[in-house]
Design a protein around this motif. Structure first.
Motif, PDB file in Angstrom:
ATOM      1  N   LEU A 196       0.707  -1.019   0.036  1.00 14.03           N
ATOM      2  CA  LEU A 196       0.005  -0.228   0.238  1.00 14.03           C
ATOM      3  C   LEU A 196       0.872   0.990   0.128  1.00 14.03           C
ATOM      4  N   SER A 197       1.643   1.325   0.752  1.00 16.00           N
ATOM      5  CA  SER A 197       3.259   2.032   1.052  1.00 16.00           C
ATOM      6  C   SER A 197       3.403   2.596  -0.236  1.00 16.00           C
ATOM      7  N   ARG A 198       4.168   1.552  -0.890  1.00 14.90           N
ATOM      8  CA  ARG A 198       4.848   1.541  -2.350  1.00 14.90           C
ATOM      9  C   ARG A 198       3.865   2.116  -2.983  1.00 14.90           C
ATOM     10  N   HIS A 199       2.745   2.178  -3.456  1.00 10.15           N
ATOM     11  CA  HIS A 199       1.652   2.569  -4.658  1.00 10.15           C
ATOM     12  C   HIS A 199       0.640   3.426  -3.739  1.00 10.15           C
ATOM     13  N   GLY A 200       1.406   3.966  -3.065  1.00  7.75           N
ATOM     14  CA  GLY A 200       0.565   5.366  -2.548  1.00  7.75           C
ATOM     15  C   GLY A 200      -1.087   4.974  -2.319  1.00  7.75           C
ATOM     16  N   ILE A 201      -1.046   4.205  -1.291  1.00  3.31           N
ATOM     17  CA  ILE A 201      -3.114   4.182  -1.246  1.00  3.31           C
ATOM     18  C   ILE A 201      -2.688   4.218   0.404  1.00  3.31           C
ATOM     19  N   ALA A 202      -3.538   4.819   0.353  1.00  2.00           N
ATOM     20  CA  ALA A 202      -3.334   5.200   2.272  1.00  2.00           C
ATOM     21  C   ALA A 202      -4.996   3.813   2.953  1.00  2.00           C
ATOM     22  N   PRO A 203      -4.025   3.425   3.656  1.00  4.14           N
ATOM     23  CA  PRO A 203      -4.701   2.389   4.849  1.00  4.14           C
ATOM     24  C   PRO A 203      -6.218   2.283   4.710  1.00  4.14           C
ATOM     25  N   ALA A 204      -6.691   3.691   5.413  1.00  7.49           N
ATOM     26  CA  ALA A 204      -7.850   3.679   5.402  1.00  7.49           C
ATOM     27  C   ALA A 204      -8.856   3.000   3.799  1.00  7.49           C
ATOM     28  N   ASP A 205      -8.234   3.267   2.883  1.00  8.84           N
ATOM     29  CA  ASP A 205      -9.087   3.211   1.875  1.00  8.84           C
ATOM     30  C   ASP A 205      -8.409   1.893   1.142  1.00  8.84           C
ATOM     31  N   PHE A 206      -8.282   1.425   1.439  1.00  5.51           N
ATOM     32  CA  PHE A 206      -7.994  -0.244   1.113  1.00  5.51           C
ATOM     33  C   PHE A 206      -8.802  -1.627   2.859  1.00  5.51           C
ATOM     34  N   SER A 207     -10.083  -1.961   2.050  1.00  2.21           N
ATOM     35  CA  SER A 207     -10.006  -2.893   3.701  1.00  2.21           C
ATOM     36  C   SER A 207     -10.025  -4.157   3.632  1.00  2.21           C
ATOM     37  N   VAL A 208      -9.637  -5.173   4.155  1.00  2.00           N
ATOM     38  CA  VAL A 208      -9.770  -6.594   4.510  1.00  2.00           C
ATOM     39  C   VAL A 208     -10.653  -7.225   4.993  1.00  2.00           C
ATOM     40  N   PRO A 209     -11.035  -7.985   5.199  1.00  2.00           N
ATOM     41  CA  PRO A 209     -12.532  -8.576   5.224  1.00  2.00           C
ATOM     42  C   PRO A 209     -11.512 -10.428   6.644  1.00  2.00           C
ATOM     43  N   ALA A 210     -12.593  -9.643   7.182  1.00  2.00           N
ATOM     44  CA  ALA A 210     -11.645  -9.967   8.475  1.00  2.00           C
ATOM     45  C   ALA A 210     -11.561 -12.285   8.524  1.00  2.00           C
TER      46      ALA A 210
END
Length: 52
Positions: free
Chosen positions: A18-32
């Motif tokens: 996410l960091s390398r691609h400039g994506i904020a963690p808040a903009d990417f969700s992972v299901p539990a």
């Protein structure tokens, strides 16, 4: 065992990607684990050209 990587490694790899691609963690969700996500095709999934 499905993999030999440490249990904590995938979240670390995701954070790095996410960091390398400039994506904020808040903009990417992972299901539990075990969570079900229901996707609504009407929420941006329709292309409008009748192909879906």
């Amino acid at each position: 065992m499905l993999t030999d990587e440490p249990l904590h490694q995938p979240p670390l790899d995701l954070a790095d990607a996410l960091s390398r691609h400039g994506i904020a963690p808040a903009d990417f969700s992972v299901p539990a684990i075990g969570e079900t996500l229901w996707l609504d095709a009407g929420a941006g999934g329709e292309r409008g050209d009748g192909s879906n």
